[in-house]
Design a protein around this motif. Structure first.
Motif, PDB file in Angstrom:
ATOM      1  N   VAL A 147       0.844  -1.196   0.000  1.00 44.69           N
ATOM      2  CA  VAL A 147       0.000   0.000   0.000  1.00 44.69           C
ATOM      3  C   VAL A 147       0.877   1.243   0.000  1.00 44.69           C
ATOM      4  CG1 VAL A 147      -1.938  -1.099   1.189  1.00 44.69           C
ATOM      5  CG2 VAL A 147      -0.141   0.026   2.535  1.00 44.69           C
ATOM      6  N   ARG A 148       0.265   2.357  -0.353  1.00 42.10           N
ATOM      7  CA  ARG A 148       0.969   3.633  -0.266  1.00 42.10           C
ATOM      8  C   ARG A 148       1.288   3.936   1.198  1.00 42.10           C
ATOM      9  NH1 ARG A 148       0.039   7.654  -4.611  1.00 42.10           N
ATOM     10  NH2 ARG A 148       0.435   9.135  -2.939  1.00 42.10           N
ATOM     11  N   PHE A 149       2.405   4.599   1.424  1.00 43.17           N
ATOM     12  CA  PHE A 149       2.814   4.945   2.779  1.00 43.17           C
ATOM     13  C   PHE A 149       1.928   6.036   3.367  1.00 43.17           C
ATOM     14  CE2 PHE A 149       5.356   7.692   5.612  1.00 43.17           C
ATOM     15  CZ  PHE A 149       5.748   6.761   6.568  1.00 43.17           C
ATOM     16  N   ASP A 150       1.521   7.001   2.545  1.00 42.51           N
ATOM     17  CA  ASP A 150       0.848   8.182   3.090  1.00 42.51           C
ATOM     18  C   ASP A 150      -0.565   7.914   3.580  1.00 42.51           C
ATOM     19  OD1 ASP A 150      -0.147   7.786   0.551  1.00 42.51           O
ATOM     20  OD2 ASP A 150       0.307   9.803  -0.198  1.00 42.51           O
ATOM     21  N   ASP A 151      -1.330   7.102   2.843  1.00 45.62           N
ATOM     22  CA  ASP A 151      -2.735   6.919   3.216  1.00 45.62           C
ATOM     23  C   ASP A 151      -3.197   5.463   3.209  1.00 45.62           C
ATOM     24  OD1 ASP A 151      -2.771   6.401   0.517  1.00 45.62           O
ATOM     25  OD2 ASP A 151      -4.000   8.137  -0.021  1.00 45.62           O
ATOM     26  N   HIS A 152      -2.248   4.544   2.986  1.00 46.68           N
ATOM     27  CA  HIS A 152      -2.524   3.098   3.011  1.00 46.68           C
ATOM     28  C   HIS A 152      -3.545   2.670   1.950  1.00 46.68           C
ATOM     29  CE1 HIS A 152      -1.215   3.036   7.542  1.00 46.68           C
ATOM     30  NE2 HIS A 152      -0.241   3.387   6.729  1.00 46.68           N
ATOM     31  N   THR A 153      -3.644   3.433   0.874  1.00 50.00           N
ATOM     32  CA  THR A 153      -4.496   3.039  -0.240  1.00 50.00           C
ATOM     33  C   THR A 153      -3.719   2.109  -1.172  1.00 50.00           C
ATOM     34  OG1 THR A 153      -3.844   5.031  -1.457  1.00 50.00           O
ATOM     35  CG2 THR A 153      -5.881   5.140  -0.149  1.00 50.00           C
ATOM     36  N   PRO A 154      -4.420   1.432  -2.098  1.00 51.87           N
ATOM     37  CA  PRO A 154      -3.728   0.464  -2.959  1.00 51.87           C
ATOM     38  C   PRO A 154      -2.573   1.075  -3.734  1.00 51.87           C
ATOM     39  CG  PRO A 154      -6.091   0.140  -3.084  1.00 51.87           C
ATOM     40  CD  PRO A 154      -5.885   1.386  -2.275  1.00 51.87           C
TER      41      PRO A 154
ATOM     42  N   TYR B 227       3.762  -5.694   3.365  1.00 50.59           N
ATOM     43  CA  TYR B 227       3.550  -6.326   4.661  1.00 50.59           C
ATOM     44  C   TYR B 227       2.701  -7.587   4.549  1.00 50.59           C
ATOM     45  CZ  TYR B 227      -1.091  -4.149   4.526  1.00 50.59           C
ATOM     46  OH  TYR B 227      -2.372  -3.790   4.161  1.00 50.59           O
ATOM     47  N   ALA B 228       2.734  -8.363   5.625  1.00 50.11           N
ATOM     48  CA  ALA B 228       1.860  -9.519   5.742  1.00 50.11           C
ATOM     49  C   ALA B 228       0.550  -9.057   6.365  1.00 50.11           C
ATOM     50  CB  ALA B 228       2.520 -10.573   6.633  1.00 50.11           C
ATOM     51  N   PRO B 229      -0.590  -9.472   5.816  1.00 56.47           N
ATOM     52  CA  PRO B 229      -1.863  -9.097   6.425  1.00 56.47           C
ATOM     53  C   PRO B 229      -1.911  -9.501   7.898  1.00 56.47           C
ATOM     54  CG  PRO B 229      -2.223 -10.073   4.277  1.00 56.47           C
ATOM     55  CD  PRO B 229      -0.758 -10.257   4.590  1.00 56.47           C
ATOM     56  N   GLY B 230      -2.423  -8.593   8.692  1.00 54.31           N
ATOM     57  CA  GLY B 230      -2.422  -8.798  10.145  1.00 54.31           C
ATOM     58  C   GLY B 230      -1.490  -7.844  10.846  1.00 54.31           C
ATOM     59  N   VAL B 231      -0.507  -7.294  10.114  1.00 60.76           N
ATOM     60  CA  VAL B 231       0.334  -6.257  10.688  1.00 60.76           C
ATOM     61  C   VAL B 231      -0.532  -5.007  10.885  1.00 60.76           C
ATOM     62  CG1 VAL B 231       2.268  -4.676  10.316  1.00 60.76           C
ATOM     63  CG2 VAL B 231       2.476  -7.095   9.665  1.00 60.76           C
ATOM     64  N   GLU B 232      -0.508  -4.458  12.089  1.00 58.64           N
ATOM     65  CA  GLU B 232      -1.284  -3.264  12.404  1.00 58.64           C
ATOM     66  C   GLU B 232      -0.478  -2.037  11.954  1.00 58.64           C
ATOM     67  OE1 GLU B 232      -2.008  -3.612  16.574  1.00 58.64           O
ATOM     68  OE2 GLU B 232      -3.317  -5.369  16.338  1.00 58.64           O
ATOM     69  N   LEU B 233      -0.795  -1.549  10.747  1.00 61.01           N
ATOM     70  CA  LEU B 233      -0.016  -0.472  10.160  1.00 61.01           C
ATOM     71  C   LEU B 233      -0.151   0.825  10.947  1.00 61.01           C
ATOM     72  CD1 LEU B 233      -0.623  -0.951   6.328  1.00 61.01           C
ATOM     73  CD2 LEU B 233       1.254  -1.832   7.745  1.00 61.01           C
ATOM     74  N   LYS B 234       0.975   1.504  11.089  1.00 63.55           N
ATOM     75  CA  LYS B 234       1.015   2.798  11.761  1.00 63.55           C
ATOM     76  C   LYS B 234       0.895   3.912  10.741  1.00 63.55           C
ATOM     77  CE  LYS B 234       1.916   0.495  15.535  1.00 63.55           C
ATOM     78  NZ  LYS B 234       0.849   0.264  16.555  1.00 63.55           N
ATOM     79  N   GLY B 235       0.406   5.033  11.166  1.00 64.67           N
ATOM     80  CA  GLY B 235       0.309   6.187  10.281  1.00 64.67           C
ATOM     81  C   GLY B 235       1.645   6.824  10.038  1.00 64.67           C
ATOM     82  N   ALA B 236       1.686   7.636   9.002  1.00 65.46           N
ATOM     83  CA  ALA B 236       2.936   8.322   8.658  1.00 65.46           C
ATOM     84  C   ALA B 236       3.310   9.355   9.704  1.00 65.46           C
ATOM     85  CB  ALA B 236       2.793   8.993   7.292  1.00 65.46           C
TER      86      ALA B 236
END
Length: 265
Positions: free
Chosen positions: A233-240, A256-265
C-alpha cells in the motif's frame, strides 16, 4: 494472456540473464559509469537488459516492454505491460555483496500479477506460476528443467514481535523513525527486491520504503508478495499501490503480511 508461456519465458530469461550477470560479477574488474540521474550502471546491467528485451520481444511482440535501461520506453504507456529491471541492486553488485536481482513482471490494469525475482549470487529464485501462486525453486536452476518448487506464503504476524526488513543501501533516519513505531523483535537487511521476497516467505513481516523507487524496482517483488498472500500500500494513506504511473515513479510504500497493524505516517 498465456500465463503458462509467460511463467516459462520469464523464468528462462531471468536465469539466462543471471548467468550473464555472474560472468561479469566474477571477473577481476568491471567498468562502472554514471547515468544521467547519477545512478550507477555496469556492463552487466546493459548485457542482461539486451538479452531479456530481445527474448520478450520475440515471445510477446504485442505487449509493451518497459525497462530501466531503455529511457525511450519510459515515455510509453499501456493498460497491460511487462516491466523489467535487468539488475536491481547495482550498488550491491558493485560492492560484491550479492544482494542483487533480475526482475521481470507483468502488470495488468495497474496491478503486478505475474513476476520473477532471481538472485543469482544468493542462489534464490522466486516466481509466480501460471495460476499466480508464488513459488520458490531450489536446485541447479537449469532453464530446461525445473528444480523442486515449494509454494510460499506470508506468515501470521505477531504485532508484539515483528520482523522488519529494510534496505542496506537506502536506510535513513526517517525510515528508522517509522520502524520505531512498531514492536520489533528483529531487524534484517536486504538489497534490491529481495525484501519483498523475505516478506513473501515469512522471513519478515514488514518492509517500509521511504525513498524514491521506480516501478521496475518493485513490480516483480510486488507480484511475488501478492502471490504469497501479502500486500503493498501507499505509505501516506494506506491506499492500494498501483502501476502505470507517469514516468513509472513510485510514491513511498509499505509491503507487509496481512495482520500487521499499520502505523500512520
Amino acid at each position: 494472456m498465456d500465463y503458462n508461456k509467460m511463467a516459462t519465458v520469464f523464468r528462462t530469461l531471468a536465469l539466462e540473464a543471471g548467468d550473464i550477470i555472474m560472468d561479469i560479477y566474477n571477473a577481476d574488474d568491471f567498468e562502472v559509469r554514471s547515468k544521467s540521474d547519477d545512478s550507477p550502471v555496469t556492463a552487466a546491467d546493459e548485457a542482461a537488459d539486451a538479452h531479456i528485451s530481445a527474448g520478450l520481444a520475440k515471445a510477446f511482440p504485442d505487449i509493451l516492454v518497459v525497462t530501466e535501461e531503455q529511457a525511450a520506453s519510459h515515455a510509453e504507456s499501456a493498460t497491460d505491460f511487462i516491466i523489467v529491471d535487468p539488475l536491481d541492486g547495482t550498488k550491491e553488485f558493485i560492492k560484491r555483496r550479492g544482494d542483487f536481482t533480475v526482475n521481470i513482471a507483468l502488470v495488468e490494469n495497474g496491478t503486478p500479477t505475474r513476476g520473477v525475482v532471481y538472485a543469482p549470487a544468493k542462489g534464490r529464485l522466486f516466481y509466480t506460476d501460471e495460476m499466480g501462486v508464488s513459488q520458490e525453486e531450489s536446485g541447479s536452476f537449469k532453464t530446461a528443467e525445473k528444480g523442486l518448487t515449494n509454494p510460499i506464503s506470508v506468515k501470521k504476524p505477531d504485532n508484539e514481535n515483528l520482523i522488519v526488513v529494510a534496505s542496506k543501501s537506502h536506510r535513513d533516519e526517517a525510515t528508522d523513525q517509522y520502524i520505531n513505531k512498531y514492536s520489533v523483535a528483529d531487524m534484517t537487511g536486504a538489497g534490491s527486491s529481495l525484501k519483498f521476497c523475505l516478506v513473501a516467505t515469512g522471513e519478515a513481516d514488514l518492509y517500509p520504503r521511504l525513498g524514491r523507487t521506480m516501478e521496475w524496482d518493485t513490480a516483480a517483488g510486488d507480484a511475488v508478495l501478492r502471490g504469497a498472500g501479502g500486500m503493498v500500500v501507499r505509505f501516506d494513506d494506506h491506499t492500494p499501490f498501483t502501476y502505470g504511473k507517469p514516468i513509472y515513479e513510485n510514491p513511498f510504500f509499505i509491503a507487509y503480511a496481512p495482520g500487521v497493524e499499520l502505523k500512520g505516517a
